[in-house]
Design an enzyme around this catalytic site. Structure first.
Site, PDB file in Angstrom:
ATOM      1  CB  THR A 159     -50.764  79.633 -13.737  1.00 17.02           C
ATOM      2  OG1 THR A 159     -49.717  80.287 -13.029  1.00 17.02           O
ATOM      3  CG2 THR A 159     -50.217  79.098 -15.048  1.00 17.02           C
ATOM      4  CE  LYS A 185     -50.164  87.444 -12.966  1.00 16.81           C
ATOM      5  NZ  LYS A 185     -50.717  87.301 -11.589  1.00 16.81           N
ATOM      6  CD  GLU A 260     -58.805  74.356 -17.138  1.00 16.50           C
ATOM      7  OE1 GLU A 260     -59.932  74.829 -16.887  1.00 16.50           O
ATOM      8  OE2 GLU A 260     -58.061  73.844 -16.300  1.00 16.50           O
ATOM      9  CB  CYS A 295     -61.015  74.222 -13.308  1.00 16.68           C
ATOM     10  SG  CYS A 295     -59.814  73.031 -13.782  1.00 16.68           S
ATOM     11  CD  GLU A 394     -65.401  77.589 -11.746  1.00 13.64           C
ATOM     12  OE1 GLU A 394     -65.046  78.704 -12.169  1.00 13.64           O
ATOM     13  OE2 GLU A 394     -64.799  76.542 -12.009  1.00 13.64           O
TER      14      GLU A 394
HETATM   15  N1  LIG Z   1     -60.727  77.550 -13.693  1.00 10.45           N
HETATM   16  C1  LIG Z   1     -59.859  77.651 -12.748  1.00 10.45           C
HETATM   17  O1  LIG Z   1     -58.951  76.852 -12.651  1.00 10.45           O
HETATM   18  C2  LIG Z   1     -59.952  78.797 -11.811  1.00 10.45           C
HETATM   19  C3  LIG Z   1     -61.127  79.491 -11.624  1.00 10.45           C
HETATM   20  N2  LIG Z   1     -61.152  80.520 -10.747  1.00 10.45           N
HETATM   21  C4  LIG Z   1     -62.426  81.217 -10.532  1.00 10.45           C
HETATM   22  O2  LIG Z   1     -62.185  82.592 -10.685  1.00 10.45           O
HETATM   23  C5  LIG Z   1     -62.613  83.309  -9.567  1.00 10.45           C
HETATM   24  C6  LIG Z   1     -61.742  84.517  -9.353  1.00 10.45           C
HETATM   25  O3  LIG Z   1     -60.450  84.126  -8.945  1.00 10.45           O
HETATM   26  P1  LIG Z   1     -59.203  84.976  -9.406  1.00 10.45           P
HETATM   27  O4  LIG Z   1     -58.017  84.605  -8.615  1.00 10.45           O
HETATM   28  O5  LIG Z   1     -59.588  86.418  -9.408  1.00 10.45           O
HETATM   29  O6  LIG Z   1     -59.029  84.398 -10.875  1.00 10.45           O
HETATM   30  P2  LIG Z   1     -58.441  85.060 -12.169  1.00 10.45           P
HETATM   31  O7  LIG Z   1     -58.932  84.322 -13.331  1.00 10.45           O
HETATM   32  O8  LIG Z   1     -58.686  86.525 -12.172  1.00 10.45           O
HETATM   33  O9  LIG Z   1     -56.873  84.803 -11.982  1.00 10.45           O
HETATM   34  C7  LIG Z   1     -56.127  83.853 -12.703  1.00 10.45           C
HETATM   35  C8  LIG Z   1     -54.835  84.489 -13.177  1.00 10.45           C
HETATM   36  O10 LIG Z   1     -55.126  85.556 -14.068  1.00 10.45           O
HETATM   37  C9  LIG Z   1     -54.444  86.739 -13.662  1.00 10.45           C
HETATM   38  N3  LIG Z   1     -55.206  87.910 -14.098  1.00 10.45           N
HETATM   39  C10 LIG Z   1     -56.240  88.521 -13.468  1.00 10.45           C
HETATM   40  N4  LIG Z   1     -56.674  89.573 -14.191  1.00 10.45           N
HETATM   41  C11 LIG Z   1     -55.903  89.630 -15.317  1.00 10.45           C
HETATM   42  C12 LIG Z   1     -55.878  90.486 -16.457  1.00 10.45           C
HETATM   43  N5  LIG Z   1     -56.728  91.502 -16.590  1.00 10.45           N
HETATM   44  N6  LIG Z   1     -54.976  90.224 -17.423  1.00 10.45           N
HETATM   45  C13 LIG Z   1     -54.113  89.187 -17.313  1.00 10.45           C
HETATM   46  N7  LIG Z   1     -54.090  88.360 -16.247  1.00 10.45           N
HETATM   47  C14 LIG Z   1     -54.974  88.566 -15.257  1.00 10.45           C
HETATM   48  C15 LIG Z   1     -54.343  86.566 -12.164  1.00 10.45           C
HETATM   49  O11 LIG Z   1     -53.379  87.416 -11.617  1.00 10.45           O
HETATM   50  C16 LIG Z   1     -53.998  85.103 -12.047  1.00 10.45           C
HETATM   51  O12 LIG Z   1     -52.628  84.896 -12.310  1.00 10.45           O
HETATM   52  C17 LIG Z   1     -62.580  82.310  -8.451  1.00 10.45           C
HETATM   53  O13 LIG Z   1     -63.467  82.665  -7.437  1.00 10.45           O
HETATM   54  C18 LIG Z   1     -62.968  81.060  -9.141  1.00 10.45           C
HETATM   55  O14 LIG Z   1     -64.365  80.946  -9.198  1.00 10.45           O
HETATM   56  C19 LIG Z   1     -60.041  80.917 -10.081  1.00 10.45           C
HETATM   57  C20 LIG Z   1     -58.851  80.266 -10.242  1.00 10.45           C
HETATM   58  C21 LIG Z   1     -58.741  79.113 -11.068  1.00 10.45           C
HETATM   59  N1  LIG Z   2     -56.595  67.626 -10.619  1.00 12.29           N
HETATM   60  C1  LIG Z   2     -56.065  68.826 -11.131  1.00 12.29           C
HETATM   61  C2  LIG Z   2     -57.158  69.826 -11.477  1.00 12.29           C
HETATM   62  C3  LIG Z   2     -56.591  71.021 -12.061  1.00 12.29           C
HETATM   63  C4  LIG Z   2     -57.518  72.174 -12.291  1.00 12.29           C
HETATM   64  O1  LIG Z   2     -58.240  72.618 -11.389  1.00 12.29           O
HETATM   65  O2  LIG Z   2     -57.466  72.713 -13.401  1.00 12.29           O
END
Ligand SMILES: NC(=O)C1=CN([C@@H]2O[C@H](COP(=O)(O)OP(=O)(O)OC[C@H]3O[C@@H](n4cnc5c(N)ncnc54)[C@H](O)[C@@H]3O)[C@@H](O)[C@H]2O)C=CC1
Ligand SMILES: NCCCC(=O)O
Ligand code: NA
Length: 504
Positions: A159, A185, A260, A295, A394
């Site tokens: 997450t 995680k 997601e 998101c 994004e």
């Molecule tokens: N769609 C959404 O809800 C989200 C989008 N983002 C976008 O992603 C960009 C990067 O943010 P991050 O924190 O680096 O996001 P991320 O997608 O890398 O992190 C999300 C989760 O995935 C885990 N993760 C990272 N690399 C992994 C791997 N190789 N295998 C398994 N798990 C892994 C992270 O530790 C965290 O728990 C942000 O700038 C934003 O644009 C970030 C967070 C949420």
């Molecule tokens: N209002 C909750 C949005 C959650 C998300 O960024 O996935």
């Protein structure tokens, strides 16, 4: 201002119902994005800890105290967790704000949503008992059949940091309701409240191993979870590139995933709206709530040309009125972004937009009155064309880009001009037009005359590169269930497909 001196608990990994030091004893600093200060640390799990947690989860499923529970019994645990979250709401909300930069008002609302989500899935866990075994009539004298819904097994939940506890609970609550054993995680950028969930599970006596919480870096802790042979499913929320890596790892074992992955969602505003202020407020909420780190943020405003100037004028008035401050300050409506990396990334998007020829109508910089912390002004960008990065990618920050349209066809084309497909909003008083947009929008979530309201009962997820699978609602529960058909031959007669040897 809320008490910034709330002590940050020093936790270990939560495995098999106990706090356990990571095998490699490593820890990761916790940074408060409002002050840039280190305020504590979290344990950093590695593959060795993932193995131990998966084993604890497997044992939980094999034990009667978790593996043989009814939905009604699991509902009691979920309701006990919800009650504890509400009891600790003030501390949990403050910790969430200190860790993620989220305004205290939003963190407190998140804690209510967390408790509400556990309660919602408690109801669904109870209802599952009567749906667990469904007879299916085949109109056959020879066969009796039924279909079972049973827990999928050990599930990995990976997450993000934007709603640190709430995004975790959207997966934890249905996974436990289904009877799975889970390994959570959370993001290394904001894990405090997820570790506090471990303490809550310990306090309410959740059977050991039903939920395990491994904090740590993505590749070191999330990676081994995604590729673990004894993890039956991965449910992930986060970035596209990480989602793709997780899907690749899971594909090696044909492990199901649900992803997601965010978006670049449109909000289309028509000139028939009665009230510019109402539409302006929803438009700002759609992109500036949670400092744009959502998101489903409606980050592309597509406004009808005839009202564009008046509408932008109104948007500016509302934007200038937003209080930007330390998230613990009363009435703060825009806090910092989560990390130094995210701050640099958002500012880079803004400077790239400028160099590609867009106009920064408002914001675009650090607010003058805040010298420390990862703050970015709410930003509105005009003179955007569809080949620009700011239109396509994004940002995950408080940045709205704007384009105008003349006709409905043009608006639909612009709205769908994205690789993503999570959410889309339309603002118009014409009911038929809203119905046409509902059909035409290529996304999983449609908002009419609003943007962002989210309910536990409704499916959450997208299409195109926003991923697949659904959190929340009954769909969120189904995603943690295995469907098993059971077919029994009830006839006393032989099957008579082969020639019987007794007839030779
Ligand atoms: N769609 C959404 O809800 C989200 C989008 N983002 C976008 O992603 C960009 C990067 O943010 P991050 O924190 O680096 O996001 P991320 O997608 O890398 O992190 C999300 C989760 O995935 C885990 N993760 C990272 N690399 C992994 C791997 N190789 N295998 C398994 N798990 C892994 C992270 O530790 C965290 O728990 C942000 O700038 C934003 O644009 C970030 C967070 C949420
Ligand atoms: N209002 C909750 C949005 C959650 C998300 O960024 O996935
Ligand atoms: Na943090």
């Amino acid at each position: 201002m809320a008490n910034r001196n709330v002590p940050i608990p020093r936790r270990q990994l939560y495995i098999g119902g106990e706090w356990r030091e990571p095998v490699k004893k490593k820890r990761i600093p916790i940074i408060n994005p409002a002050t840039e200060e280190i305020i504590g640390d979290i344990p950093a799990a590695t593959a060795e800890d993932v193995d131990i947690a998966v084993e604890a989860a497997r044992k939980a499923i094999a034990r009667d105290d978790w593996g043989s529970t009814t939905g009604a019994q699991r509902a009691k645990y979920l309701r006990a967790i919800a009650a504890k979250v509400l009891e600790k709401k003030s501390v949990l909300a403050t910790l969430e704000s200190l860790d993620s930069g989220k305004t205290l008002f939003e963190s407190a609302a998140d804690m209510d949503d967390v408790a509400g989500c556990f309660e919602y899935y408690a109801d669904l866990a109870e209802a599952l008992d009567s749906r667990r075994k469904i007879p299916v009539n085949l109109n056959s004298d020879s066969f009796k059949t039924y279909v079972l819904r049973e827990p999928l097994g050990v599930v990995g939940l990976i997450t993000p940091w934007n709603y640190p506890l709430l995004m975790a609970i959207w997966k934890v609550a249905p996974a436990l309701a289904a009877g799975c054993a889970a390994i959570l995680k959370p993001s290394e950028l904001a894990s405090i409240t997820c570790l506090e969930l471990g303490e809550i599970c310990r306090e309410i006596g959740l059977p050991s191993g039903a939920l395990n919480i491994l904090t740590g870096l993505g590749p070191e802790a999330g990676g081994p979870l995604a590729s673990h042979p004894h993890v039956d499913k991965i449910s992930f929320t986060g970035s596209g590139p990480t989602g793709s890596k997780i899907m690749t790892a899971a594909a090696q074992l044909v492990k199901p995933v649900s992803l997601e992955l965010g978006g670049k969602s449109p909000i289309v505003v028509f000139d028939d709206i009665d009230n510019l202020d109402i539409a302006a407020e929803w438009t700002l909420f759609g992109i500036f709530v949670n400092t744009g780190q959502v998101c489903s943020a409606t980050s592309r405003l597509i406004v009808q040309e005839s009202i564009a100037s008046a509408f932008l004028d109104r948007l500016l008035k509302w934007t200038k009125n937003i209080k930007i401050s330390d998230p613990l300050e009363e009435d703060c409506k825009l806090g910092p972004v989560v990390s130094a990396g995210q701050y640099e990334k958002v500012l880079k998007f803004i400077s790239n937009a400028k160099s590609e020829g867009a106009t920064i109508l408002y914001g675009g910089e650090r607010p003058q009155h805040l010298k420390k912390g990862y703050y970015v002004q709410p930003t509105i960008i005009t003179d955007v064309n569809t080949s620009m990065e700011i239109w396509k990618e994004e940002v995950f920050g408080p940045v709205l880009c704007v384009k105008t349209f003349k006709t409905e066809e043009e608006a639909i084309e612009l709205a769908n001009d994205t690789k993503y497909g999570l959410a889309a909003a339309v603002m118009s008083k014409d009911v038929k037009r809203c119905e046409r947009f509902t059909k035409a929008f290529q996304s999983g979530i449609i908002w009419i005359n609003c943007s962002q309201p989210t309910f536990n009962q409704l499916p959450w997820g997208g299409k195109k590169r926003s991923g697949f699978g659904r959190d929340l609602g009954e769909w969120g529960l189904e995603s943690f269930l295995n469907i098993k058909q059971v077919t029994e031959y009830t006839s006393a007669e032989p099957w008579a497909f082969y020639k019987s040897p007794s007839k030779n």
